[in-house]
Scaffold this motif. Structure first.
Motif, PDB file in Angstrom:
ATOM      1  N   GLY A 161       0.639  -1.076   0.054  1.00 44.93           N
ATOM      2  CA  GLY A 161       0.106   0.058   0.003  1.00 44.93           C
ATOM      3  C   GLY A 161       0.828   1.379   0.037  1.00 44.93           C
ATOM      4  O   GLY A 161       1.927   1.188  -0.255  1.00 44.93           O
ATOM      5  N   SER A 162       0.181   2.304   0.097  1.00 46.04           N
ATOM      6  CA  SER A 162       0.916   3.709   0.110  1.00 46.04           C
ATOM      7  C   SER A 162       1.356   4.226   1.402  1.00 46.04           C
ATOM      8  O   SER A 162       0.673   3.743   2.360  1.00 46.04           O
ATOM      9  CB  SER A 162      -0.091   4.676  -0.584  1.00 46.04           C
ATOM     10  N   ALA A 163       2.167   5.107   1.458  1.00 42.19           N
ATOM     11  CA  ALA A 163       2.822   5.560   2.695  1.00 42.19           C
ATOM     12  C   ALA A 163       3.456   6.839   2.355  1.00 42.19           C
ATOM     13  O   ALA A 163       3.872   7.175   1.370  1.00 42.19           O
ATOM     14  CB  ALA A 163       3.590   4.629   3.460  1.00 42.19           C
ATOM     15  N   THR A 174       4.526  16.149   5.398  1.00 40.65           N
ATOM     16  CA  THR A 174       4.619  14.570   4.889  1.00 40.65           C
ATOM     17  C   THR A 174       5.773  14.849   3.729  1.00 40.65           C
ATOM     18  O   THR A 174       6.047  15.978   3.087  1.00 40.65           O
ATOM     19  CB  THR A 174       3.489  14.428   4.338  1.00 40.65           C
ATOM     20  N   TYR A 175       6.321  13.553   3.535  1.00 38.96           N
ATOM     21  CA  TYR A 175       7.558  13.389   2.511  1.00 38.96           C
ATOM     22  C   TYR A 175       7.234  12.088   1.771  1.00 38.96           C
ATOM     23  O   TYR A 175       7.048  11.357   2.348  1.00 38.96           O
ATOM     24  CB  TYR A 175       9.034  13.210   3.170  1.00 38.96           C
ATOM     25  N   VAL A 186      10.472  14.109  -1.153  1.00 44.01           N
ATOM     26  CA  VAL A 186      10.172  15.701  -1.046  1.00 44.01           C
ATOM     27  C   VAL A 186       8.912  16.062  -0.382  1.00 44.01           C
ATOM     28  O   VAL A 186       7.816  15.302  -0.231  1.00 44.01           O
ATOM     29  CB  VAL A 186      10.057  16.311  -2.703  1.00 44.01           C
ATOM     30  N   GLU A 187       9.098  17.299   0.242  1.00 44.09           N
ATOM     31  CA  GLU A 187       7.976  17.672   0.971  1.00 44.09           C
ATOM     32  C   GLU A 187       6.774  17.687   0.201  1.00 44.09           C
ATOM     33  O   GLU A 187       6.718  18.250  -0.981  1.00 44.09           O
ATOM     34  CB  GLU A 187       8.315  19.038   1.731  1.00 44.09           C
ATOM     35  N   GLN A 188       5.485  17.271   0.765  1.00 45.82           N
ATOM     36  CA  GLN A 188       4.289  17.078   0.041  1.00 45.82           C
ATOM     37  C   GLN A 188       4.432  16.565  -1.414  1.00 45.82           C
ATOM     38  O   GLN A 188       3.516  16.535  -2.106  1.00 45.82           O
ATOM     39  CB  GLN A 188       3.604  18.671  -0.124  1.00 45.82           C
ATOM     40  N   VAL A 201      14.216   0.118   7.227  1.00 47.82           N
ATOM     41  CA  VAL A 201      13.713   1.418   6.648  1.00 47.82           C
ATOM     42  C   VAL A 201      14.656   2.524   7.460  1.00 47.82           C
ATOM     43  O   VAL A 201      15.169   2.542   8.297  1.00 47.82           O
ATOM     44  CB  VAL A 201      12.286   1.876   6.603  1.00 47.82           C
ATOM     45  N   THR A 202      15.355   3.468   6.412  1.00 49.93           N
ATOM     46  CA  THR A 202      16.201   4.522   6.713  1.00 49.93           C
ATOM     47  C   THR A 202      15.729   5.855   5.957  1.00 49.93           C
ATOM     48  O   THR A 202      15.085   5.639   4.896  1.00 49.93           O
ATOM     49  CB  THR A 202      17.866   4.375   6.313  1.00 49.93           C
ATOM     50  N   PHE A 203      15.612   6.924   6.626  1.00 52.17           N
ATOM     51  CA  PHE A 203      14.904   8.191   6.188  1.00 52.17           C
ATOM     52  C   PHE A 203      16.031   9.176   6.640  1.00 52.17           C
ATOM     53  O   PHE A 203      16.266   9.284   7.870  1.00 52.17           O
ATOM     54  CB  PHE A 203      13.682   8.336   6.467  1.00 52.17           C
TER      55      PHE A 203
END
Length: 390
Positions: A161-163, A174-175, A186-188, A201-203
Motif C-alpha cells: 500500500g501507500s505511505a 509529509t515527505y 520531497v515535502e508534500q 527502513v532508513t530516512f
C-alpha cells in the motif's frame, strides 16, 4: 568619582581579559579528534553550555571519549568515565559518551556536568502500508534516531500500500516520492507505494533520501574476527528469508546471529554445526574452521558447512519441479527425505510431512497464489527452497 569609575573599568577589563575559555575535545566530539576544541558559551565564567551537539559512541576508555579543558591547553582539563552526568576531576578519565545529540552543561567551579538528549523531531511512517484497516486515519509507526537526522525502523511488517514519511504527526509535513525501494522524498510529494513484507527502513530528514531494504542478518562473537562489540559480519540474501555467507573463518569459541545489528532480535542454540536458533538463545559453540553458513530468518534454522571437509551429504542435491507450479511440486533428493516443512512468506508453518523416501509430491492445491518456502531435511543436512504457486 573619576577614580571609582576608573577602578570599576579596570576590574571589568581584567575580568574580561582573564575569562577562561572552556571547551570539549575528543574523538567522539563533532570534530572527531583530540586536537580540535569546540568552545562552550558562558555568561558568568562558571557555567558553560553547548546545545545540539552530535556525539558518537566511545568504545575504548584509553583512546576514545571526551574531556573538558581550559584555554585550549592540557594544563587544566577535566574528565570522568561517567555518562551522561557526573563530576569531572582534574586529569580525570575520558567521558565515555553514547551516540546522540545533546545539550551539554559544565560547571567550572565544582566539575559537575550533564549531557541531556536534545529534543528531536519525531518522524513516522504513515498510511495504509502501516495500518491496512485505518489507512491515513491511523497513527504513524515511529522511527528511531540518535541525531535527529537519520531515522530508522526495524522489525516492522508492511502491507502492500501507500505511505508517507511524516514529521511530528503533522499532515502538512509529509515527505514522499514515486520511487521504491529507494529514492529521495520531497515535502508534500506523492505517496510511496510500498510492497508488503518486512523491511529495514532508513530516512534522512535533511536530504530526504530513504531506503527499504531486507533486514540484515549478521554473525558475531569471540569466534569471529569482529568479536562481540563491533558491527556484525553480514550475510547475503536475495529474498529476505534465506541468508548465506561463504568462507567464514572461525576460531574455537562462540557466535550468535542477530538482525539489523541490534540485540533486540537475536538467535542462538547449543547445536553445531546445525540447529534451530531461538530468540535470546544461548551462544552457539563453534569449532575452528572455514565455513559456508546458511541461516533462515523466519525459522531460525542454521547450518555451518566446513568448506575444507568432504561431507557425506550436500544441500545442493535437492531438485524441485515444476517451479512455479499451479498445484503439485515434485521433490527429489540423492538420499532419503526425512521431513518436509512448508512455510508461508512470513515464516509461519503451514504443513509438516515425513516422506521417508527419496522422492515426494507436495500437494499445494489448497494454497493461495504466492511465494512459499519448504525446508527439506535429509540425513544430517537441510535445505530451504523457495516455491511459487501460480
Amino acid at each position: 568619582m573619576k577614580k571609582i569609575l576608573l577602578s570599576s573599568l579596570l576590574l571589568l577589563v581584567c575580568h574580561i581579559h582573564y575569562a577562561q575559555v572552556i571547551s570539549i575535545i575528543g574523538s567522539t566530539s563533532p570534530a572527531g579528534n583530540w586536537s580540535t576544541d569546540i568552545d562552550m558559551a558562558t555568561t558568568d565564567n562558571i557555567t558553560y553550555t553547548l546545545t545540539n551537539v552530535n556525539l558518537t559512541t566511545a568504545t575504548d576508555p584509553g583512546t576514545t571519549g571526551l574531556k573538558f579543558r581550559q584555554d585550549h591547553d592540557w594544563a587544566v582539563n577535566w574528565g570522568s568515565a561517567n555518562f551522561p552526568m557526573g563530576t569531572a576531576v582534574q586529569n580525570g578519565a575520558n567521558i565515555m559518551t553514547q551516540a546522540g545529540t545533546y545539550d551539554i552543561t559544565f560547571n567550572r567551579s565544582n566539575g559537575t556536568y550533564t549531557f541531556i538528549p536534545a529534543a528531536q523531531p519525531r518522524v513516522g511512517i504513515w498510511g495504509p502500508a502501516v495500518d491496512s484497516q485505518n489507512g491515513f486515519g491511523g497513527p504513524d509507526v515511529d522511527m528511531t534516531t540518535t541525531d535527529g537526522i537519520l531515522y530508522t525502523l526495524s522489525g516492522f511488517y508492511f502491507s502492500s500500500g501507500s505511505a508517507y514519511f511524516r514529521v511530528n504527526d503533522n499532515s502538512t509535513l509529509t515527505y514522499g516520492s514515486v520511487s521504491f525501494p529507494t529514492g529521495t522524498a520531497v515535502e508534500q510529494g506523492p505517496s510511496i507505494q510500498v510492497a508488503g513484507g518486512e523491511w529495514f527502513v532508513t530516512f534522512n530528514r535533511s536530504t530526504g533520501a530513504y531506503s527499504f531494504t531486507y533486514p540484515s542478518i549478521g554473525i558475531l562473537g569471540d569466534a569471529t574476527s569482529v568479536g562481540w562489540l563491533n558491527d556484525d559480519i553480514d550475510l547475503i540474501t536475495t529474498d529476505g528469508f534465506e541468508y548465506t555467507l561463504n568462507d567464514l573463518v572461525l576460531t574455537d569459541g562462540e557466535v550468535k546471529f542477530r538482525k539489523d545489528n541490534l540485540w533486540t532480535t537475536n538467535w542462538g542454540s547449543l547445536g553445531f554445526p546445525q540447529a534451530t536458533g531461538i530468540q535470546d538463545g544461548p551462544n552457539i559453540p563453534v569449532t575452528a574452521g572455514t565455513y559456508d553458513v546458511v541461516f533462515q530468518k523466519s525459522t531460525g534454522h542454521y547450518l555451518f558447512t566446513n568448506t575444507l571437509s568432504n561431507p557425506e551429504y550436500s544441500v545442493a542435491n535437492v531438485k524441485i519441479h515444476p517451479n512455479p507450479s499451479n498445484a503439485i511440486w515434485n521433490l527429489k533428493h540423492d538420499t532419503t527425505i526425512d521431513a518436509v516443512t512448508l512455510f508461508d512468506a512470513s515464516g509461519k508453518i503451514i504443513g509438516n510431512y515425513a516422506p521417508n523416501t527419496t522422492e515426494f509430491q507436495l500437494d499445494g492445491s489448497n494454497l493461495s497464489n504466492g511465494v512459499y518456502f519448504i525446508k527439506i531435511n535429509s540425513g544430517r543436512d537441510f535445505s530451504v527452497q523457495k516455491i511459487i504457486r501460480n
